[in-house]
Design a protein around this motif. Structure first.
Motif, short mmCIF file in Angstrom:
data_model
loop_
_atom_site.label_atom_id
_atom_site.label_comp_id
_atom_site.label_asym_id
_atom_site.label_seq_id
_atom_site.Cartn_x
_atom_site.Cartn_y
_atom_site.Cartn_z
N LYS A 108 59.53 62.48 16.75
CA LYS A 108 58.79 62.35 18.01
C LYS A 108 59.77 62.07 19.32
N ASP B 80 58.33 63.20 22.30
CA ASP B 80 57.14 63.08 22.63
C ASP B 80 56.84 62.01 23.81
N ASP C 141 54.73 58.88 22.62
CA ASP C 141 55.52 57.99 21.78
C ASP C 141 56.49 57.14 22.44
#
Length: 189
Positions: free
Chosen positions: A4, A7, A10
């Motif tokens: 992640k 991301d 995130d």
């Protein structure tokens, strides 16, 4: 975490601050309290981003408190009427951060409360996303994850309407030739 890394949701969830008390003097962290000293003194209350709290909890350097977005009042409101709570106002990445926080503190009660709230809100999100009406205030109350789900629901309605209109204009869904041969039917040429 490695999967992640890029991301953005995130990263935003890991920026959420968690109130905590420092359990022992921590050298080099005095800047967190806004003082000029080299160390963060024992029993100091500070709000630290999630990403920094994780390594500090490994050696019990801090004692965590619940962030305001997971207070008893908020959890009671979610239990009584989950769809009426403005999660976006509390924390734009409420459920993403909730998963991280629950895993950090290992609290099954909070985890269940979040799961129940998500399930209750998910039903309402899908019902409203499938209608043709606008839901400005409702959408404004959704956190980022829920907004994505709402958009997917809207897109599915649009796709279904496109498909239905193409069906009425004469385009037909036909069985693939491979499947016709497998079923023993004569292929349509």
């Amino acid at each position: 975490m490695a999967d992640k890394y890029w991301d953005i949701d995130d990263a935003l969830a890991e920026q959420q601050r968690i109130p905590c008390f420092v359990a022992l003097d921590i050298p080099g962290y005095g800047f967190l309290d806004g003082n000029q000293s080299e160390k963060l003194l024992k029993n100091t209350r500070v709000e630290i981003p999630y990403w920094l709290v994780v390594p500090l909890t490994v050696n019990d350097s801090v004692e965590l408190e619940y962030p305001a977005c997971f207070s008893k009042r908020v959890l009671d409101d979610l239990e009584s009427q989950a769809t009426a709570v403005n999660l976006n106002g509390l924390c734009s990445c409420f459920f993403e951060f909730g998963i991280k926080f629950v895993n950090l503190i290992d609290d099954s009660v909070l985890g269940k409360a979040l799961a129940d709230a998500f399930a209750a809100r998910l039903m309402e999100i899908m019902l409203r996303s499938q209608s043709g009406r606008t839901h400005g205030k409702f959408v404004a109350y959704l956190d980022d994850t829920e907004k994505k789900i709402f958009a997917i629901g809207r897109e599915s309605v649009r796709s279904m309407q496109e498909w239905a209109s193409s069906k009425s204009t004469g385009e037909r869904v036909q069985t693939a030739r491979v499947l016709q041969r497998a079923a023993g039917a004569a292929p349509v040429l």
